[in-house]
Design a protein around this motif. Structure first.
Motif: not given
Ligand code: MG
Ligand code: ADP
Length: 240
Positions: A41, A161-162
């Motif tokens: 991240s 991000d995810e």
């Molecule tokens: Mg992360």
């Protein structure tokens, strides 16, 4: 399109990124994976300057992201970002969520912004929901709105991000399908995800991180069939 060179970052004494280098060519899809806490991240957020870094350099389409003179609103309007949590404005309708930044940052008229926003909403299969509020939509629907909102800015690349890790399992595919479409249309994408099915389908390259380091990067076939490092082998053994 994205060039990350020897980027290091510290939180106090703790080094969260260690000399990270990688790049994303125009039209490429790069998947970043690795254990929790490995710095994924943090790395992806340095690309649109949501996280500062202390050494190294990042260029996005020739723009020096680390330069003090960088025009942040302009940079961020060019680099779309979708997070794990959908981060729609809860007090605004879907339509207003889609149009706000277009009017504020790109100075589009309300009509232009609505036209563009609704077109993208239709593209993610949610044309009928323009007048609802985020809370009235499922997580998967909200995440598709978040993608449409980012696309409404006509980004030159997209960071994820995810984007599916906070979703119930039955909603994951509806979001991945939108991302697969985007990839097939040639969008330049940097995607942090543990969805290895997605990676196998559309990634050009997989970057594996551990403990703040880019341990290896390889074309997807190579990464999945013959990961070089023990750390990547151990990671894949756990998630596949
Ligand atoms: Mg992360
Ligand atoms: P990942 O996304 O791979 O799970 P992160 O980039 O979120 O990893 O975090 C990497 C490391 O940096 C973790 O050990 C995390 O605890 C630490 N970290 C993240 N944000 C901060 C912060 N604001 N202050 C101190 N440490 C942080």
């Amino acid at each position: 399109m994205i060039e990350i060179k020897n980027v290091s970052k510290w939180y106090g004494d703790f080094q969260v990124l260690r000399n990270c280098s990688t790049s994303v060519e125009k039209g490429e899809v790069v998947v970043i994976c690795g254990p929790s806490g490995s710095g994924k991240s943090t790395l992806i957020k340095t690309v649109n300057a949501l996280e500062p870094f202390q050494s190294g350099s990042i260029f996005v389409n020739g723009v020096d992201v680390g330069a003090p003179s960088v025009d942040l609103p302009k940079l961020r309007s060019h680099v779309g970002m979708v997070f794990q949590h959908f981060e729609l404005f809860p007090h605004l309708t879907i339509c207003d969520n889609l149009t706000l930044a277009q009017m504020k940052v790109l100075k589009r008229t309300r009509d232009e912004a609505i036209e563009r926003g609704l077109k993208l909403l239709d593209r993610v299969g949610l044309a009928k929901h323009a007048h609802k509020f985020p809370m009235q939509l499922s997580g998967g629907q909200q995440q598709r709105v978040a993608i449409a909102r980012a696309l409404a800015m006509d980004p030159i690349c997209m960071l994820f991000d995810e984007p599916t890790s906070a979703l119930d399992p039955e909603m994951i595919n509806e979001v991945l399908d939108v991302m697969v479409e985007l990839a097939k249309e040639g969008m330049t994408m940097m995607v942090v995800t543990h969805e290895m099915g997605f990676a196998r389908k559309v990634a050009d390259k997989v970057v594996f991180m551990d403990a703040g380091e880019i341990v290896e990067e390889a074309p997807k076939e190579e990464f999945f069939s013959t990961p070089r490092s023990e750390r990547a082998q151990a990671f894949l053994a756990k998630i596949l």
